[in-house]
Design a protein around this motif. Structure first.
Motif, PDB file in Angstrom:
ATOM      1  N   THR A 115      24.427 -52.865 -20.034  1.00 57.82           N
ATOM      2  CA  THR A 115      25.019 -54.197 -20.212  1.00 57.82           C
ATOM      3  C   THR A 115      24.188 -54.993 -21.220  1.00 57.82           C
ATOM      4  OG1 THR A 115      23.839 -54.750 -18.185  1.00 57.82           O
ATOM      5  CG2 THR A 115      26.203 -54.512 -18.007  1.00 57.82           C
ATOM      6  N   ILE A 116      22.950 -54.564 -21.397  1.00 55.93           N
ATOM      7  CA  ILE A 116      22.045 -55.264 -22.318  1.00 55.93           C
ATOM      8  C   ILE A 116      22.524 -55.138 -23.776  1.00 55.93           C
ATOM      9  CG2 ILE A 116      20.429 -53.347 -22.791  1.00 55.93           C
ATOM     10  CD1 ILE A 116      18.190 -55.467 -22.233  1.00 55.93           C
ATOM     11  N   TYR A 117      23.243 -54.053 -24.091  1.00 54.00           N
ATOM     12  CA  TYR A 117      23.698 -53.839 -25.476  1.00 54.00           C
ATOM     13  C   TYR A 117      24.519 -55.015 -25.988  1.00 54.00           C
ATOM     14  CZ  TYR A 117      22.467 -48.844 -25.337  1.00 54.00           C
ATOM     15  OH  TYR A 117      21.809 -47.647 -25.254  1.00 54.00           O
ATOM     16  N   SER A 118      25.463 -55.450 -25.145  1.00 56.85           N
ATOM     17  CA  SER A 118      26.356 -56.497 -25.642  1.00 56.85           C
ATOM     18  C   SER A 118      25.681 -57.867 -25.639  1.00 56.85           C
ATOM     19  CB  SER A 118      27.665 -56.517 -24.839  1.00 56.85           C
ATOM     20  OG  SER A 118      27.388 -56.467 -23.480  1.00 56.85           O
ATOM     21  N   VAL A 119      24.511 -57.989 -25.007  1.00 53.31           N
ATOM     22  CA  VAL A 119      23.798 -59.279 -25.048  1.00 53.31           C
ATOM     23  C   VAL A 119      22.826 -59.296 -26.232  1.00 53.31           C
ATOM     24  CG1 VAL A 119      22.282 -60.859 -23.789  1.00 53.31           C
ATOM     25  CG2 VAL A 119      23.977 -59.519 -22.546  1.00 53.31           C
ATOM     26  N   LEU A 120      22.002 -58.248 -26.339  1.00 51.44           N
ATOM     27  CA  LEU A 120      20.996 -58.246 -27.410  1.00 51.44           C
ATOM     28  C   LEU A 120      21.601 -58.013 -28.795  1.00 51.44           C
ATOM     29  CD1 LEU A 120      17.875 -56.478 -25.852  1.00 51.44           C
ATOM     30  CD2 LEU A 120      18.370 -58.899 -26.028  1.00 51.44           C
ATOM     31  N   SER A 121      22.854 -57.559 -28.839  1.00 54.33           N
ATOM     32  CA  SER A 121      23.489 -57.403 -30.150  1.00 54.33           C
ATOM     33  C   SER A 121      24.039 -58.743 -30.650  1.00 54.33           C
ATOM     34  CB  SER A 121      24.609 -56.363 -30.089  1.00 54.33           C
ATOM     35  OG  SER A 121      25.583 -56.749 -29.150  1.00 54.33           O
ATOM     36  N   LYS A 122      23.869 -59.781 -29.835  1.00 51.20           N
ATOM     37  CA  LYS A 122      24.236 -61.139 -30.262  1.00 51.20           C
ATOM     38  C   LYS A 122      22.962 -61.800 -30.835  1.00 51.20           C
ATOM     39  CE  LYS A 122      28.293 -60.821 -28.049  1.00 51.20           C
ATOM     40  NZ  LYS A 122      28.391 -59.365 -28.055  1.00 51.20           N
ATOM     41  N   PRO A 123      23.117 -62.958 -31.481  1.00 51.82           N
ATOM     42  CA  PRO A 123      21.898 -63.593 -32.023  1.00 51.82           C
ATOM     43  C   PRO A 123      21.023 -64.189 -30.916  1.00 51.82           C
ATOM     44  CG  PRO A 123      23.840 -64.900 -32.540  1.00 51.82           C
ATOM     45  CD  PRO A 123      24.333 -63.681 -31.868  1.00 51.82           C
ATOM     46  N   VAL A 124      20.438 -63.311 -30.134  1.00 53.29           N
ATOM     47  CA  VAL A 124      19.590 -63.731 -29.009  1.00 53.29           C
ATOM     48  C   VAL A 124      18.217 -63.105 -29.212  1.00 53.29           C
ATOM     49  CG1 VAL A 124      19.248 -63.452 -26.515  1.00 53.29           C
ATOM     50  CG2 VAL A 124      21.542 -63.895 -27.400  1.00 53.29           C
ATOM     51  N   HIS A 125      17.162 -63.918 -29.130  1.00 52.33           N
ATOM     52  CA  HIS A 125      15.810 -63.374 -29.228  1.00 52.33           C
ATOM     53  C   HIS A 125      15.445 -62.695 -27.918  1.00 52.33           C
ATOM     54  CE1 HIS A 125      15.464 -66.592 -32.353  1.00 52.33           C
ATOM     55  NE2 HIS A 125      14.916 -65.580 -32.989  1.00 52.33           N
ATOM     56  N   ARG A 126      14.554 -61.724 -28.041  1.00 46.79           N
ATOM     57  CA  ARG A 126      14.142 -61.015 -26.824  1.00 46.79           C
ATOM     58  C   ARG A 126      13.484 -61.984 -25.818  1.00 46.79           C
ATOM     59  NH1 ARG A 126      13.815 -54.957 -27.093  1.00 46.79           N
ATOM     60  NH2 ARG A 126      15.380 -54.503 -28.658  1.00 46.79           N
ATOM     61  N   TRP A 127      12.669 -62.916 -26.332  1.00 50.00           N
ATOM     62  CA  TRP A 127      11.980 -63.821 -25.406  1.00 50.00           C
ATOM     63  C   TRP A 127      12.986 -64.716 -24.683  1.00 50.00           C
ATOM     64  CZ3 TRP A 127      12.140 -69.124 -25.405  1.00 50.00           C
ATOM     65  CH2 TRP A 127      12.527 -69.765 -26.569  1.00 50.00           C
TER      66      TRP A 127
ATOM     67  N   SER B  77      17.025 -62.042 -35.356  1.00 52.50           N
ATOM     68  CA  SER B  77      18.272 -62.018 -34.575  1.00 52.50           C
ATOM     69  C   SER B  77      19.414 -62.746 -35.302  1.00 52.50           C
ATOM     70  CB  SER B  77      18.043 -62.630 -33.192  1.00 52.50           C
ATOM     71  OG  SER B  77      17.730 -63.990 -33.324  1.00 52.50           O
ATOM     72  N   MET B  78      19.057 -63.594 -36.275  1.00 59.70           N
ATOM     73  CA  MET B  78      20.084 -64.331 -37.022  1.00 59.70           C
ATOM     74  C   MET B  78      20.986 -63.392 -37.844  1.00 59.70           C
ATOM     75  SD  MET B  78      19.877 -67.320 -36.158  1.00 59.70           S
ATOM     76  CE  MET B  78      19.077 -67.082 -34.593  1.00 59.70           C
ATOM     77  N   ALA B  79      20.456 -62.177 -38.119  1.00 53.94           N
ATOM     78  CA  ALA B  79      21.265 -61.215 -38.876  1.00 53.94           C
ATOM     79  C   ALA B  79      22.538 -60.853 -38.117  1.00 53.94           C
ATOM     80  CB  ALA B  79      20.446 -59.956 -39.141  1.00 53.94           C
ATOM     81  N   ARG B  80      22.519 -61.046 -36.806  1.00 54.22           N
ATOM     82  CA  ARG B  80      23.666 -60.632 -35.996  1.00 54.22           C
ATOM     83  C   ARG B  80      24.643 -61.774 -35.731  1.00 54.22           C
ATOM     84  NH1 ARG B  80      19.149 -58.067 -34.280  1.00 54.22           N
ATOM     85  NH2 ARG B  80      18.666 -59.439 -32.536  1.00 54.22           N
ATOM     86  N   GLU B  81      24.411 -62.897 -36.388  1.00 61.52           N
ATOM     87  CA  GLU B  81      25.266 -64.071 -36.187  1.00 61.52           C
ATOM     88  C   GLU B  81      26.736 -63.781 -36.538  1.00 61.52           C
ATOM     89  OE1 GLU B  81      23.540 -68.056 -37.166  1.00 61.52           O
ATOM     90  OE2 GLU B  81      23.635 -67.521 -35.056  1.00 61.52           O
ATOM     91  N   LYS B  82      26.954 -62.977 -37.571  1.00 59.90           N
ATOM     92  CA  LYS B  82      28.335 -62.728 -38.011  1.00 59.90           C
ATOM     93  C   LYS B  82      28.758 -61.290 -37.766  1.00 59.90           C
ATOM     94  CE  LYS B  82      28.546 -66.584 -41.042  1.00 59.90           C
ATOM     95  NZ  LYS B  82      28.373 -67.114 -42.374  1.00 59.90           N
ATOM     96  N   VAL B  83      28.169 -60.714 -36.726  1.00 56.75           N
ATOM     97  CA  VAL B  83      28.477 -59.317 -36.402  1.00 56.75           C
ATOM     98  C   VAL B  83      29.139 -59.250 -35.023  1.00 56.75           C
ATOM     99  CG1 VAL B  83      27.454 -57.045 -35.932  1.00 56.75           C
ATOM    100  CG2 VAL B  83      26.522 -58.478 -37.744  1.00 56.75           C
ATOM    101  N   GLY B  84      30.131 -58.395 -34.892  1.00 62.18           N
ATOM    102  CA  GLY B  84      30.729 -58.120 -33.591  1.00 62.18           C
ATOM    103  C   GLY B  84      30.492 -56.653 -33.281  1.00 62.18           C
ATOM    104  N   TYR B  85      30.182 -56.333 -32.037  1.00 63.85           N
ATOM    105  CA  TYR B  85      29.833 -54.951 -31.695  1.00 63.85           C
ATOM    106  C   TYR B  85      30.599 -54.482 -30.463  1.00 63.85           C
ATOM    107  CZ  TYR B  85      26.937 -51.153 -29.793  1.00 63.85           C
ATOM    108  OH  TYR B  85      26.496 -49.970 -29.257  1.00 63.85           O
TER     109      TYR B  85
END
Lengths: 287, 309
Positions: A115-127, B77-85
């Motif tokens: 489930t982490i894939y769809s969260v960390l693939s967003k502009p979210v920092h690890r911290w 992480s800003m690189a993923r602002e315009k990405v959908g996965y």
């Protein structure tokens, strides 16, 4: 004791230095990070409170409270004290249990179930993810502790006419202790599996509960390597004894403010250090 | 040329905690993906497809080399602002329903409530889940989960879509719906990077194909560039007088009889008209004229087996 003081001062200096050096990045990061942390915490709260295991623990807590009422009915002379002391014990114990299980099933389970894939693939920092998870877990534990304290206080007022102000204060401080403990378990959960986190959680709890005893043991050791090692271990393990005011609440003695303040300062520092370490460890983790 | 994703000398070695050489999953991969194109990364299992996607998405880190998305380094992480996965098997917090899921992911992108509500309506309608929006995800079929996954990938109206095996595990109807959605997104100008084992689907959807094997880029280009334009022309006919086959053999490179049909093949376009005239003259019925070319599958097997030798 001096060694402990040195460790705390060094930790505080390190945290302060990190804050000063990275102040610009921190300011920028916080601007983006605080809303993200809040969102992740909200999601964690919403997700965790729907977990079966939590519902089972709440049911267990209700049953235990009912059991305690039965015991106090059998010993009417000691009933109020027993209810206060036993009730606070229960709050703390279940709070710790919930904290261990939540931590074990937060990050490790997110990685296992992907489930982490769809969260960390967003502009979210690890911290942001780690801190959000921590506060989400704390919110769930807070809900549980709050419900249990409320039930306990209602029972006390209804059956014993016992003043509940001290019970509330002791419960609040106990919750703060659980927050400190949760931060320590969170560090483990960022690098370990669910099972390892559970084992580490129970170990931390057992050792943390006997910290007061360990202080006197360390004080009696005559210098040398073993004293240093024990001192370092004692500094790393959370001092849960700082948050135990059951006796005061049961005996209706005032809770010393200075001890509460010390516990708060220690706790804030401990949580901050744990979250920094957890974030740094998770930053490097490949998921 | 406007580049959406730029991958430069990307290398990834999975090291064992016990030391040793480790496993090289990617070996100096360089690839530029243009804005608005649909490109597929194909390769056998363990060729580095998923590793590439995971690095682009910040889930794992490269051993060396780097990449950027719309000019921003993937290390932020800003690189993923315009990405959908869309992950291969979309695992979500299954106690939530589709609405809650989209709301949460919308929040992670910092979308305002009004935008989130608007996007939610659009996306649930687009993926055909509007009727089941309040059903917990755990009660969804695999196809419905995949569609919910696509909806969450689109919640930020991304410029770039990364799809890992988008039709894996779907029934024919589900796979058809997913291909239709991808085609629709392509027409809207999205850059689409997909990984798939279904080569017919890749042929159908993609402008370019990159073939990976053992972490290396073996071939990359449009189907036309990779497979080449075929010069072969096949004429399929039926009936006709008895001497039609010997006459055809005179004009065509080869003539065969298959299941009552005559299949004549030539490399010369000029011969085509003569063959058709001959068929008319000998009262044969022209059934179809084809220009067969090798399939992507044939090319894929050729590239991979050459690499293995």
């Amino acid at each position: 004791m001096n060694l402990l003081l040195v460790i705390y001062i060094v930790s505080a200096v390190l945290v302060l230095a990190a804050l000063v050096i990275a102040r610009k990045q921190i300011a920028r990061g916080l601007l983006h990070g605080i809303p993200s942390v809040y969102r992740i915490a909200g999601m964690t709260f919403a997700e965790t409170r729907r977990r079966r295991i939590l519902q089972v623990i709440i049911l267990l807590a209700a049953l235990m409270l009912v059991g305690m009422l039965g015991i106090t009915w059998l010993n009417p002379g000691e009933s109020a004290k027993a209810l206060v002391s036993g009730g606070l014990d229960l709050v703390f114990l279940l709070g710790i249990l919930v904290s261990i299980f939540i931590c074990a099933f937060l990050i490790p389970s997110d990685i296992d179930k992907r489930t982490i894939y769809s969260v960390l693939s967003k502009p979210v920092h690890r911290w942001e993810f780690v801190v959000g998870k921590y506060f989400g877990a704390l919110a769930v534990v807070g809900l549980l502790v709050g419900i249990m304290l409320l039930v306990q206080m209602i029972v006390l007022v209804a059956t014993q006419k016992h003043p509940i102000g001290l019970v509330f204060q002791a419960g609040l401080v106990a919750y703060f202790g659980i927050a400190v403990f949760t931060a320590a378990v969170m560090v483990v959960s960022t690098i370990a599996s669910s099972l390892t986190t559970v084992i580490a959680g129970f170990t931390l709890w057992l050792v943390g509960s006997i910290q007061a005893m360990s202080h006197s043991v360390i004080a009696h050791i005559e210098g040398g390597f073993s004293k240093t090692v024990l001192g370092v271990v004692s500094a790393i393990i959370p001092h849960l004894d700082k948050y135990d005011f059951r006796v005061e609440a049961a005996e209706q003695l005032a809770i010393p403010l200075v001890l509460v303040q010390r516990g708060l300062v220690y706790g804030i520092g401990y949580v901050a250090v744990c979250l920094i370490i957890a974030s740094l460890l998770f930053r490097e983790r490949q998921v | 040329m406007d580049i959406a994703i730029s991958i430069q000398e990307l290398t990834k070695v999975y090291r064992s905690p016990w030391g040793g050489k480790g496993l090289k999953a990617l070996d100096s991969l360089s690839l530029d993906i243009r804005r608005g194109e649909t490109i597929a990364i194909i390769g056998p299992n363990g060729s580095g497809k998923t590793t590439t996607l995971k690095i682009l998405l910040g889930l794992i880190f490269p051993t060396s080399g780097g990449a950027s998305i719309l000019g921003t380094s993937i290390s932020t992480s800003m690189a993923r602002e315009k990405v959908g996965y869309l992950p291969e098997e979309p695992y979500f917090y299954d106690c939530f329903n589709a609405e809650e899921l989209l709301d949460y992911y919308g929040r992670l992108f910092g979308l305002s409530r009004s935008v989130r509500l608007k996007r939610m309506e659009e996306l649930l309608t687009l993926v055909g889940l509007a009727e089941r929006r309040r059903t917990p995800l755990r009660e969804y079929s695999k196809g419905m989960r995949q569609r919910a996954g696509l909806a969450q990938a689109l919640v930020n109206d991304p410029e770039i879509l990364i799809l890992d095996e988008p039709t894996s595990g779907l029934d024919p109807e589900g796979a058809y719906q997913m291909r239709r959605l991808i085609r629709e997104l392509r027409e809207r100008g999205k850059t689409i990077l997909l990984c798939s084992h279904f080569l017919a689907q890749v042929e159908d959807l993609c402008d370019r194909v990159a073939i990976l094997d053992q972490g290396r880029l073996k071939a990359c280009g449009s189907l036309k560039e990779l497979i080449g334009e075929s010069r072969r022309i096949q004429v399929v006919a039926a009936g006709g007088k008895d001497d039609i086959i010997p006459e055809l053999r005179r004009l065509a490179k080869s003539v065969e009889e298959r299941e009552g049909k005559i299949v004549a093949e030539t490399d010369e376009e000029d011969n085509l008209m003569q063959i058709i005239d001959l068929l008319r003259a000998r009262q044969g019925r022209l059934l179809e004229v084809l220009r067969p070319r090798p399939s992507l599958e044939q090319l894929f097997i050729q590239v991979v087996s050459e690499a293995g030798e």
